[in-house]
Write an enzyme that holds these catalytic residues in place. Structure first.
Site, mmCIF file in Angstrom:
data_model
loop_
_atom_site.group_PDB
_atom_site.id
_atom_site.type_symbol
_atom_site.label_atom_id
_atom_site.label_comp_id
_atom_site.label_asym_id
_atom_site.label_seq_id
_atom_site.Cartn_x
_atom_site.Cartn_y
_atom_site.Cartn_z
ATOM 1 N N LYS A 102 0.875 -1.169 0.000
ATOM 2 C CA LYS A 102 0.000 0.000 0.000
ATOM 3 C C LYS A 102 0.912 1.219 0.000
ATOM 4 O O LYS A 102 1.666 1.448 0.942
ATOM 5 C CB LYS A 102 -0.911 0.014 1.228
ATOM 6 C CG LYS A 102 -1.780 1.262 1.304
ATOM 7 C CD LYS A 102 -2.503 1.363 2.642
ATOM 8 C CE LYS A 102 -3.150 2.730 2.785
ATOM 9 N NZ LYS A 102 -3.739 2.934 4.135
ATOM 10 N N GLY A 139 -8.355 9.439 9.686
ATOM 11 C CA GLY A 139 -8.685 9.490 11.103
ATOM 12 C C GLY A 139 -9.764 10.473 11.492
ATOM 13 O O GLY A 139 -10.091 10.592 12.672
ATOM 14 N N ALA A 160 -9.541 5.743 4.146
ATOM 15 C CA ALA A 160 -9.408 6.899 5.038
ATOM 16 C C ALA A 160 -10.662 7.763 5.075
ATOM 17 O O ALA A 160 -11.288 8.028 4.049
ATOM 18 C CB ALA A 160 -8.208 7.778 4.683
ATOM 19 N N GLY A 161 -11.002 8.198 6.304
ATOM 20 C CA GLY A 161 -12.052 9.176 6.497
ATOM 21 C C GLY A 161 -13.428 8.635 6.824
ATOM 22 O O GLY A 161 -14.329 9.407 7.138
ATOM 23 N N ASN A 209 -9.477 1.678 9.814
ATOM 24 C CA ASN A 209 -8.647 1.442 10.983
ATOM 25 C C ASN A 209 -9.205 2.184 12.188
ATOM 26 O O ASN A 209 -9.768 1.596 13.093
ATOM 27 C CB ASN A 209 -7.190 1.838 10.727
ATOM 28 C CG ASN A 209 -6.276 1.361 11.839
ATOM 29 O OD1 ASN A 209 -5.670 0.310 11.753
ATOM 30 N ND2 ASN A 209 -6.174 2.110 12.929
ATOM 31 N N THR A 210 -9.079 3.513 12.171
ATOM 32 C CA THR A 210 -9.458 4.305 13.332
ATOM 33 C C THR A 210 -10.913 4.108 13.733
ATOM 34 O O THR A 210 -11.226 4.012 14.929
ATOM 35 C CB THR A 210 -9.201 5.797 13.062
ATOM 36 O OG1 THR A 210 -7.847 5.966 12.610
ATOM 37 C CG2 THR A 210 -9.416 6.627 14.308
#
Length: 272
Positions: free
Chosen positions: A110, A171, A197-198, A219-220
């Site tokens: 990645k 995040g 992301a986001g 993830n977050t």
């Protein structure tokens, strides 16, 4: 590298990246979880296609903590997608990718090339050339990028067989901030698109999957939730629901109310 098949996903609709099939359209990160056990439970529950690992942030030392993390990766038996998180120059990216290939014995990478430390936005000016260099070196590159159409098209032009645009800065959990650009991207780019992301809510994941995106990486939103295991399950179900809705073909929005009951058998004075 094929992940186990979740009971609620049609194997005929597998995610295909660089010619390899994956039974899930969800990818999970491995950082910021409350404990290794919670991470393991979340992965077991969600059954993701891959789990991402940052070599720079985990390090390669043989300390007990790092050794335990590598052991956990092997125990979970899920394909690992190394990433170049934390890299700010093409040379850093290339060196990290080569190290990751040695450590994980995998050509998957990645690609993250950060251009701004505040938003963690990719360095769009040098991303394409870096991706091209990695592809020439035999890597299967999944580039993290913005939703910019021209950037994504250039990444495809140099050989990227999948693209990973963000929905919002890493995040933030804000969900898709630019629906127009993302829908345009899906309409114009013909390789798999994985939203990276986001995303903060399962509904965000469901929405982008309804738009036709091929997968999501989280993830977050999972790791920092009150119950990461339950949240991982929720996102997995949302991804499947969104994909099913996309394949089903949603009705077109109407400007005015439309009767849902037939006119046959209705008195003529009610049909005017």
């Amino acid at each position: 590298m094929t992940a186990p098949l979740p009971h609620n996903l049609n194997s005929a609709d597998a995610l295909v990246l660089y010619g390899e099939s994956f039974s899930s359209r969800l990818l999970l990160g491995t950082s910021r979880y409350p404990s290794p056990q919670v991470l393991e439970n979340a992965v077991q529950t969600a059954q993701p296609a891959m789990i991402t690992v940052s070599l720079r942030r985990q390090g390669t030392s043989t300390t007990e903590a790092h050794s335990g993390f590598w052991d956990l990766l092997k125990k979970m038996a899920v394909p690992v997608l190394p990433n170049t998180a934390g890299c700010h120059s093409p040379q850093e990216v290339i060196t990290t990718a080569q190290m990751a290939r040695e450590v994980f014995e995998s050509d998957w990478i990645k690609l993250e090339l950060i251009g701004d430390d505040y938003t963690l936005q990719p360095d769009t000016l040098r991303l394409v050339q870096t991706a091209e260099t990695l592809i020439r070196d035999g890597f299967k590159v999944l580039p993290y990028c913005t939703e910019d159409l021209i950037l994504c098209q250039r990444l495809v032009d140099v050989g990227c067989q999948a693209i990973m645009p963000w929905a919002a800065p890493i995040g933030t959990g804000q969900g898709p901030l630019n629906p127009y650009a993302m829908k345009l991207l899906r309409d114009r780019i013909q390789v798999p698109l994985i939203v990276d992301a986001g995303l903060g809510l399962p509904s965000h994941a469901c929405t982008v999957m309804e738009w036709g995106f091929d997968g999501v990486l989280l993830n977050t939103a999972v790791a920092l939730s009150n119950d990461p295991v339950m949240m991982a399950k929720s996102f997995a179900m949302a991804v499947d629901a969104g994909r099913s809705a996309y394949l089903s073909g949603a009705m077109k929005p109407q400007e005015s109310a439309q009767a849902s009951t037939p006119l046959v058998g209705t008195p003529f004075w009610h049909q005017a």
